[in-house]
Design a protein around this motif. Structure first.
Motif, PDB file in Angstrom:
ATOM      1  N   THR A  95       0.855  -1.179   0.000  1.00  0.00           N
ATOM      2  CA  THR A  95       0.000   0.000   0.000  1.00  0.00           C
ATOM      3  C   THR A  95       0.894   1.233   0.000  1.00  0.00           C
ATOM      4  OG1 THR A  95      -0.057   0.162   2.414  1.00  0.00           O
ATOM      5  CG2 THR A  95      -1.720  -1.250   1.355  1.00  0.00           C
ATOM      6  N   GLU A  96       0.331   2.368  -0.241  1.00  0.00           N
ATOM      7  CA  GLU A  96       1.101   3.609  -0.227  1.00  0.00           C
ATOM      8  C   GLU A  96       1.669   3.856   1.172  1.00  0.00           C
ATOM      9  OE1 GLU A  96       3.110   6.579  -1.813  1.00  0.00           O
ATOM     10  OE2 GLU A  96       1.785   5.254  -2.971  1.00  0.00           O
ATOM     11  N   THR A  97       0.888   3.501   2.194  1.00  0.00           N
ATOM     12  CA  THR A  97       1.357   3.682   3.574  1.00  0.00           C
ATOM     13  C   THR A  97       2.561   2.795   3.856  1.00  0.00           C
ATOM     14  OG1 THR A  97      -0.863   4.267   4.326  1.00  0.00           O
ATOM     15  CG2 THR A  97       0.701   3.522   5.996  1.00  0.00           C
ATOM     16  N   THR A  98       2.474   1.541   3.406  1.00  0.00           N
ATOM     17  CA  THR A  98       3.591   0.614   3.620  1.00  0.00           C
ATOM     18  C   THR A  98       4.856   1.142   2.960  1.00  0.00           C
ATOM     19  OG1 THR A  98       2.110  -1.290   3.739  1.00  0.00           O
ATOM     20  CG2 THR A  98       4.412  -1.732   3.229  1.00  0.00           C
ATOM     21  N   ARG A  99       4.724   1.596   1.739  1.00  0.00           N
ATOM     22  CA  ARG A  99       5.880   2.100   1.002  1.00  0.00           C
ATOM     23  C   ARG A  99       6.454   3.352   1.683  1.00  0.00           C
ATOM     24  NH1 ARG A  99       7.811   1.736  -4.368  1.00  0.00           N
ATOM     25  NH2 ARG A  99       8.879   3.633  -5.058  1.00  0.00           N
ATOM     26  N   THR A 100       5.586   4.239   2.111  1.00  0.00           N
ATOM     27  CA  THR A 100       6.040   5.459   2.784  1.00  0.00           C
ATOM     28  C   THR A 100       6.781   5.139   4.069  1.00  0.00           C
ATOM     29  OG1 THR A 100       4.216   6.745   1.835  1.00  0.00           O
ATOM     30  CG2 THR A 100       5.295   7.641   3.798  1.00  0.00           C
ATOM     31  N   ASP A 101       6.229   4.203   4.856  1.00  0.00           N
ATOM     32  CA  ASP A 101       6.866   3.811   6.113  1.00  0.00           C
ATOM     33  C   ASP A 101       8.223   3.163   5.863  1.00  0.00           C
ATOM     34  OD1 ASP A 101       4.704   4.779   7.492  1.00  0.00           O
ATOM     35  OD2 ASP A 101       3.798   2.817   7.864  1.00  0.00           O
ATOM     36  N   LEU A 102       8.316   2.352   4.808  1.00  0.00           N
ATOM     37  CA  LEU A 102       9.575   1.683   4.493  1.00  0.00           C
ATOM     38  C   LEU A 102      10.639   2.694   4.081  1.00  0.00           C
ATOM     39  CD1 LEU A 102      10.496  -1.309   4.414  1.00  0.00           C
ATOM     40  CD2 LEU A 102      10.087  -1.259   1.950  1.00  0.00           C
TER      41      LEU A 102
END
Length: 551
Positions: A42-49
């Motif tokens: 998800t966009e959130t997962t990518r941002t957090d990574l």
């Protein structure tokens, strides 16, 4: 008279690479972002990574890794008045690293994965663990064991109900007190004894039923990792046989349990992590699993731990080669940047292929942890490929870190740089949780006991490899038949299967020129024993530039 130009009073420093820091360990690694779990990011997962990648690659994080290894833990057995303490003191940098890893959830994926709609719990955690491995590996020992222990505790639901919420906490609580008074916990292990080594059935530590829901344990452990953990999974013999126990450091009545630390191991590397010897003097423990089935109970921890061995070694390789590439891009020799010198470029690209393959294979294995439930092929992949990945990835780390250190010349051999530490760290994952021979024998057992699963994995790899798959699988089948008559050849099959599985993982995620170069150079059968043997038809510069982006 020379002016102080920031380098001290003396000759200015010329033709040296700037310090290695400031790389986003996610953004600069396209393969890490290309790998996907059983569901897409998800966009959130990518941002957090990406956020974690920036944090882990920052100068302060890397400096914590350096200091944690420079200031090694110290055992304090007694206080000034002769009272037993049995505590290990760590430098603040170690605790800072532990706080970051706990906040990132590196210690609790096994518990998180049991939650509804957990999705990519193991895979997402694997990418974070892989990045932290490039910072500092020693503190990840208790992180790994805490994660793996979460699986074992499920065999005693009453214990799990108490301990799982504490494991799931993202708070690292270093205080020496009863778990019920803490905001989070870490767990260690005590299996190996002087006379037994890998043969856990030779344990002499005993456990007697105390009649109050606990057992009283007496004996010793030759390797007792992370001795300041809040509890340990320990093997001890009852009348029924080797059994598994959860042994707290401090009991709920605030009494310190009977774990007497004898000494800390003086290890080749892994200096930030305390490994100890321990004697049990009427220590109380809680039975995990069935009485007499302790080895079976402990085996539930094996696969998660071996996964981390592979992930940690892949991350270590990535960190070493990233530093070598950084050096080569900034250092000149004979009128050219080192990276423009054909031999150096070929060496870097050749190493980069093994790093990419090791990373892809380890992350693909992590995905299998999430997708194995209800999927028979993924279950077989997990059983067959786990020892294979640990075998090849961990052994490759020793060769890669040594060659990467050489790329820096004398600078790589001094302790001011990370390379010497990485080189010393490399062997531990190959030894921990089963050496190379143990991994090869584990593959043999799985292959013979679960022959249908073994063939299902080969079919899966053949499908993923496309045109090259048929020949690759025929080679593996021939090697497997040879192993039946000649068990001593088990390592040949193990390495060939590892290379094939790594190639399949690369085909799924890496650019075609990277996957093709790996397959051509590793699976075509030509002789090679060092790096720099990459054929000229593969564009070495393109390989490096596509796998190691500039900060």
């Amino acid at each position: 008279m020379l002016k102080n130009d920031g380098n001290g009073f003396g000759q200015p420093v010329l033709n040296q690479a700037p310090p290695y820091f400031g790389y986003n360990l996610c953004e600069s690694d396209p393969l890490l972002l290309a790998m996907q779990g059983q569901t897409q990011d998800t966009e959130t997962t990518r941002t957090d990574l990406l956020k974690l990648g920036a944090q882990f690659g920052a100068a302060d994080a890397l400096d914590l890794g350096r200091m944690a290894n420079m200031h090694q833990p110290e055992l304090k057995t007694h206080d000034a008045y002769g009272r037993r303490l049995d505590v290990v003191e760590f430098h603040p940098s170690y605790h800072a690293l532990m706080r970051r890893s706990f906040a990132a959830g590196l210690h609790c994926a096994s518990v998180d994965a049991r939650a509804p709609h957990a999705g990519n719990a193991y895979f997402d955690r694997a990418r974070r663990y892989y990045m932290m491995s490039q910072v500092e590996q020693g503190h990840l020992c208790p992180v790994t064991m805490t994660n793996a222990a979460g699986v074992a505790l499920e065999q005693n639901p009453e214990i799990a109900e108490v301990w799982h919420p504490l494991i799931r906490s993202r708070t690292y609580d270093q205080r020496f007190r009863a778990p019920s008074q803490k905001n989070g916990v870490s767990l260690g292990m005590g299996l190996t004894e002087k006379q037994g080594g890998t043969d856990l059935r030779q344990i002499v530590t005993t456990a007697q039923d105390a009649g109050d829901g606990t057992h009283v344990i007496n004996g010793h452990k030759w390797f007792f990792s992370a001795p300041m953990s809040d509890a340990f999974l320990v093997l001890a013999a009852t009348e029924a046989g080797p059994s598994c126990f959860l042994v707290p450091r401090v009991l709920d009545n605030d009494r310190v349990n009977g774990l007497n630390l004898v000494r800390l191991k003086n290890k080749l590397g892994n200096h930030s992590n305390a490994s100890s010897e321990v004697e049990f003097h009427n220590a109380h423990g809680f039975l995990i699993g069935e009485d007499g089935a302790g080895i079976k109970a402990i085996l539930t921890m094996v696969n998660p731990t071996r996964l981390d061995c592979a992930l940690g070694s892949a991350g270590l390789m990535r960190g070493a080669v990233a530093r070598a590439v950084h050096h080569a891009r900034h250092r000149t020799a004979f009128g050219k940047a080192l990276i423009d010198q054909p031999v150096m470029l070929r060496v870097l690209a050749d190493m980069a292929l093994d790093v990419a393959a090791a990373s892809a294979l380890s992350l693909r294995l992590a995905r299998a942890f999430d997708s194995a439930h209800g999927d028979s092929v993924e279950q077989s992949y997990l059983r067959i490929i786990t020892p294979v990945a640990k075998y090849w990835v961990c052994k490759t780390a020793m060769a890669v870190t040594g060659e990467a250190m050489e790329c820096l010349g004398g600078n790589g051999y001094v302790e001011d740089h990370d390379m010497a530490r990485f080189f010393r760290e490399a062997p531990v994952n190959s030894i921990w949780e089963g050496s190379g021979n143990v991994m090869a024998l584990d593959l043999m057992r799985a292959m013979t006991k679960e022959s249908e699963g073994f063939m299902a994995v080969l079919d899966h790899l053949e499908h993923r490899l496309g045109k090259a798959g048929k020949v690759s699988v025929e080679v593996l089948q021939a090697a497997a038949r040879t192993c039946i008559d000649d068990p001593g050849s088990a390592r040949i099959l193990t390495e060939q299967l590892a290379l094939t599985a790594a190639a399949a993982a690369l085909k799924d995620a890496a650019p075609a020129h990277v996957a093709d170069a790996f397959m051509d150079s590793r699976m075509a059968g030509q002789w090679r024993s060092t790096y720099g043997m990459l054929d000229a038809r593969h564009d070495a510069r393109h390989i490096i530039d596509s796998l190691y982006l500039v900060a």
